[in-house]
Design a protein around this motif. Structure first.
Motif, PDB file in Angstrom:
ATOM      1  N   GLU A   1      18.851  16.933   2.148  1.00  0.00           N
ATOM      2  CA  GLU A   1      18.410  17.790   3.250  1.00  0.00           C
ATOM      3  C   GLU A   1      17.012  17.401   3.725  1.00  0.00           C
ATOM      4  OE1 GLU A   1      19.235  22.264   4.618  1.00  0.00           O
ATOM      5  OE2 GLU A   1      18.607  22.021   2.534  1.00  0.00           O
ATOM      6  N   ASN A   2      16.123  17.053   2.800  1.00  0.00           N
ATOM      7  CA  ASN A   2      14.796  16.577   3.186  1.00  0.00           C
ATOM      8  C   ASN A   2      14.886  15.258   3.948  1.00  0.00           C
ATOM      9  OD1 ASN A   2      13.396  18.729   2.151  1.00  0.00           O
ATOM     10  ND2 ASN A   2      12.999  17.756   0.186  1.00  0.00           N
ATOM     11  N   THR A   3      15.782  14.391   3.538  1.00  0.00           N
ATOM     12  CA  THR A   3      15.982  13.129   4.248  1.00  0.00           C
ATOM     13  C   THR A   3      16.492  13.376   5.662  1.00  0.00           C
ATOM     14  OG1 THR A   3      16.434  11.996   2.170  1.00  0.00           O
ATOM     15  CG2 THR A   3      17.167  10.895   4.174  1.00  0.00           C
ATOM     16  N   LEU A   4      17.410  14.330   5.824  1.00  0.00           N
ATOM     17  CA  LEU A   4      17.905  14.671   7.163  1.00  0.00           C
ATOM     18  C   LEU A   4      16.800  15.253   8.039  1.00  0.00           C
ATOM     19  CD1 LEU A   4      21.399  16.205   6.351  1.00  0.00           C
ATOM     20  CD2 LEU A   4      20.939  14.046   7.508  1.00  0.00           C
ATOM     21  N   ALA A   5      15.940  16.087   7.455  1.00  0.00           N
ATOM     22  CA  ALA A   5      14.819  16.648   8.219  1.00  0.00           C
ATOM     23  C   ALA A   5      13.861  15.543   8.660  1.00  0.00           C
ATOM     24  CB  ALA A   5      14.091  17.692   7.379  1.00  0.00           C
TER      25      ALA A   5
ATOM     26  N   ALA B   1      16.964   6.166   9.866  1.00  0.00           N
ATOM     27  CA  ALA B   1      15.967   6.846   9.034  1.00  0.00           C
ATOM     28  C   ALA B   1      16.610   7.649   7.903  1.00  0.00           C
ATOM     29  CB  ALA B   1      15.104   7.763   9.888  1.00  0.00           C
ATOM     30  N   ALA B   2      17.886   7.965   8.031  1.00  0.00           N
ATOM     31  CA  ALA B   2      18.589   8.766   7.012  1.00  0.00           C
ATOM     32  C   ALA B   2      19.158   7.855   5.935  1.00  0.00           C
ATOM     33  CB  ALA B   2      19.686   9.594   7.655  1.00  0.00           C
ATOM     34  N   ILE B   3      18.284   7.139   5.256  1.00  0.00           N
ATOM     35  CA  ILE B   3      18.703   6.186   4.236  1.00  0.00           C
ATOM     36  C   ILE B   3      19.313   6.922   3.046  1.00  0.00           C
ATOM     37  CG2 ILE B   3      17.879   4.437   2.612  1.00  0.00           C
ATOM     38  CD1 ILE B   3      15.670   3.835   4.665  1.00  0.00           C
ATOM     39  N   GLY B   4      20.496   6.510   2.650  1.00  0.00           N
ATOM     40  CA  GLY B   4      21.158   7.100   1.499  1.00  0.00           C
ATOM     41  C   GLY B   4      22.001   8.320   1.800  1.00  0.00           C
ATOM     42  N   VAL B   5      22.036   8.762   3.059  1.00  0.00           N
ATOM     43  CA  VAL B   5      22.846   9.923   3.428  1.00  0.00           C
ATOM     44  C   VAL B   5      24.005   9.421   4.301  1.00  0.00           C
ATOM     45  CG1 VAL B   5      22.874  12.178   4.548  1.00  0.00           C
ATOM     46  CG2 VAL B   5      20.813  11.391   3.392  1.00  0.00           C
ATOM     47  N   PRO B   6      25.240   9.503   3.800  1.00  0.00           N
ATOM     48  CA  PRO B   6      26.376   9.002   4.579  1.00  0.00           C
ATOM     49  C   PRO B   6      26.867  10.010   5.612  1.00  0.00           C
ATOM     50  CG  PRO B   6      27.121   9.767   2.444  1.00  0.00           C
ATOM     51  CD  PRO B   6      25.622   9.927   2.466  1.00  0.00           C
ATOM     52  N   ASP B   7      27.560   9.511   6.605  1.00  0.00           N
ATOM     53  CA  ASP B   7      28.247  10.328   7.621  1.00  0.00           C
ATOM     54  C   ASP B   7      27.307  11.285   8.346  1.00  0.00           C
ATOM     55  OD1 ASP B   7      30.619   9.089   6.790  1.00  0.00           O
ATOM     56  OD2 ASP B   7      30.984  10.629   5.283  1.00  0.00           O
ATOM     57  N   VAL B   8      26.206  10.774   8.864  1.00  0.00           N
ATOM     58  CA  VAL B   8      25.240  11.608   9.583  1.00  0.00           C
ATOM     59  C   VAL B   8      25.728  11.806  11.015  1.00  0.00           C
ATOM     60  CG1 VAL B   8      22.862  11.798  10.388  1.00  0.00           C
ATOM     61  CG2 VAL B   8      23.346  10.780   8.169  1.00  0.00           C
ATOM     62  N   THR B   9      25.761  13.064  11.441  1.00  0.00           N
ATOM     63  CA  THR B   9      26.096  13.415  12.819  1.00  0.00           C
ATOM     64  C   THR B   9      24.812  13.858  13.503  1.00  0.00           C
ATOM     65  OG1 THR B   9      28.278  14.155  12.106  1.00  0.00           O
ATOM     66  CG2 THR B   9      27.533  14.872  14.273  1.00  0.00           C
ATOM     67  N   VAL B  10      24.536  13.282  14.671  1.00  0.00           N
ATOM     68  CA  VAL B  10      23.282  13.554  15.375  1.00  0.00           C
ATOM     69  C   VAL B  10      23.573  14.251  16.698  1.00  0.00           C
ATOM     70  CG1 VAL B  10      21.174  12.530  16.308  1.00  0.00           C
ATOM     71  CG2 VAL B  10      22.289  11.480  14.343  1.00  0.00           C
ATOM     72  N   THR B  11      22.826  15.317  16.971  1.00  0.00           N
ATOM     73  CA  THR B  11      22.922  16.037  18.240  1.00  0.00           C
ATOM     74  C   THR B  11      21.538  16.071  18.865  1.00  0.00           C
ATOM     75  OG1 THR B  11      24.628  17.444  17.278  1.00  0.00           O
ATOM     76  CG2 THR B  11      23.639  18.185  19.329  1.00  0.00           C
ATOM     77  N   VAL B  12      21.442  15.613  20.108  1.00  0.00           N
ATOM     78  CA  VAL B  12      20.178  15.617  20.835  1.00  0.00           C
ATOM     79  C   VAL B  12      20.337  16.552  22.027  1.00  0.00           C
ATOM     80  CG1 VAL B  12      18.427  14.203  21.980  1.00  0.00           C
ATOM     81  CG2 VAL B  12      19.829  13.210  20.170  1.00  0.00           C
ATOM     82  N   THR B  13      19.427  17.511  22.162  1.00  0.00           N
ATOM     83  CA  THR B  13      19.491  18.450  23.288  1.00  0.00           C
ATOM     84  C   THR B  13      18.109  18.603  23.912  1.00  0.00           C
ATOM     85  OG1 THR B  13      19.138  20.313  21.779  1.00  0.00           O
ATOM     86  CG2 THR B  13      21.417  19.789  22.344  1.00  0.00           C
ATOM     87  N   TRP B  14      18.129  18.922  25.191  1.00  0.00           N
ATOM     88  CA  TRP B  14      16.936  19.242  25.937  1.00  0.00           C
ATOM     89  C   TRP B  14      17.075  20.698  26.369  1.00  0.00           C
ATOM     90  CZ3 TRP B  14      19.169  14.581  25.663  1.00  0.00           C
ATOM     91  CH2 TRP B  14      18.348  13.484  25.452  1.00  0.00           C
ATOM     92  N   PRO B  15      16.441  21.639  25.656  1.00  0.00           N
ATOM     93  CA  PRO B  15      16.664  23.060  25.931  1.00  0.00           C
ATOM     94  C   PRO B  15      16.104  23.548  27.268  1.00  0.00           C
ATOM     95  CG  PRO B  15      15.280  22.773  23.973  1.00  0.00           C
ATOM     96  CD  PRO B  15      15.619  21.428  24.479  1.00  0.00           C
ATOM     97  N   ASP B  16      15.081  22.880  27.786  1.00  0.00           N
ATOM     98  CA  ASP B  16      14.486  23.303  29.057  1.00  0.00           C
ATOM     99  C   ASP B  16      15.259  22.691  30.220  1.00  0.00           C
ATOM    100  OD1 ASP B  16      12.483  24.602  27.603  1.00  0.00           O
ATOM    101  OD2 ASP B  16      11.292  22.768  27.491  1.00  0.00           O
TER     102      ASP B  16
END
Length: 153
Positions: free
Chosen positions: A44-48, A89-104
């Motif tokens: 979880e720290n790696t994902l953050a 950047a998520a070294i060692g964490v498999p199957d990372v799903t990324v969501t990018v949003t622009w809230p404004d």
């Protein structure tokens, strides 16, 4: 009387073996549980951290950048670059799903100008060790790391 005393003294030898057999599975469950908690916290720290790196990439590639990042970018450029930064950047964490949003929004469209916000969320499934070996990986927990920053450029 002495035969009875010898019988009870000899049976004490097996008592420690029985106690060991009863306590060992509980001890192993506690040890693997501690190991899994440590592994989950690390992931979880790696994902953050990875989400933060992706957000930092996005805030320096706003509308004034030579290579702006925004939802309308063609595939493989800009917007996908943020996802690539997070996955790298998520070294060692498999199957990372990324969501990018622009809230404004400005006029109904996402704002990617200076002083607008960008948010990056990175999620990954976490399978505890007992679930992997005893349940065929049926029990999973979704770990999440996120970051939101203001576009600077």
């Amino acid at each position: 009387m002495s035969a009875l005393r010898r019988f009870f003294q000899q049976s004490d030898r097996g008592q420690s073996l029985v106690e060991f057999a009863l306590i060992m599975p509980i001890f192993l469950l506690i040890v693997t549980g501690l190991f899994d908690v440590a592994r989950a916290v690390w992931q979880e720290n790696t994902l953050a951290y990875a989400a933060r790196e992706g957000t930092r990439y996005a805030i320096v590639h706003g509308s004034a950048s030579d290579s702006p990042v925004w939802p309308g970018n063609p595939p493989g450029t800009g917007y996908e670059a943020v996802k690539t930064v997070v996955r790298n950047a998520a070294i060692g964490v498999p199957d990372v799903t990324v969501t990018v949003t622009w809230p404004d929004t400005v006029g109904g469209t996402a704002c990617y100008d200076r002083n607008c916000r960008v948010a990056v969320d990175a999620t990954a499934p976490f399978v505890p060790i007992p679930s992997q070996y005893l349940l065929g990986s049926t029990f999973q927990i979704t770990l999440r790391g996120g970051s939101m920053l203001v576009i600077q450029r």
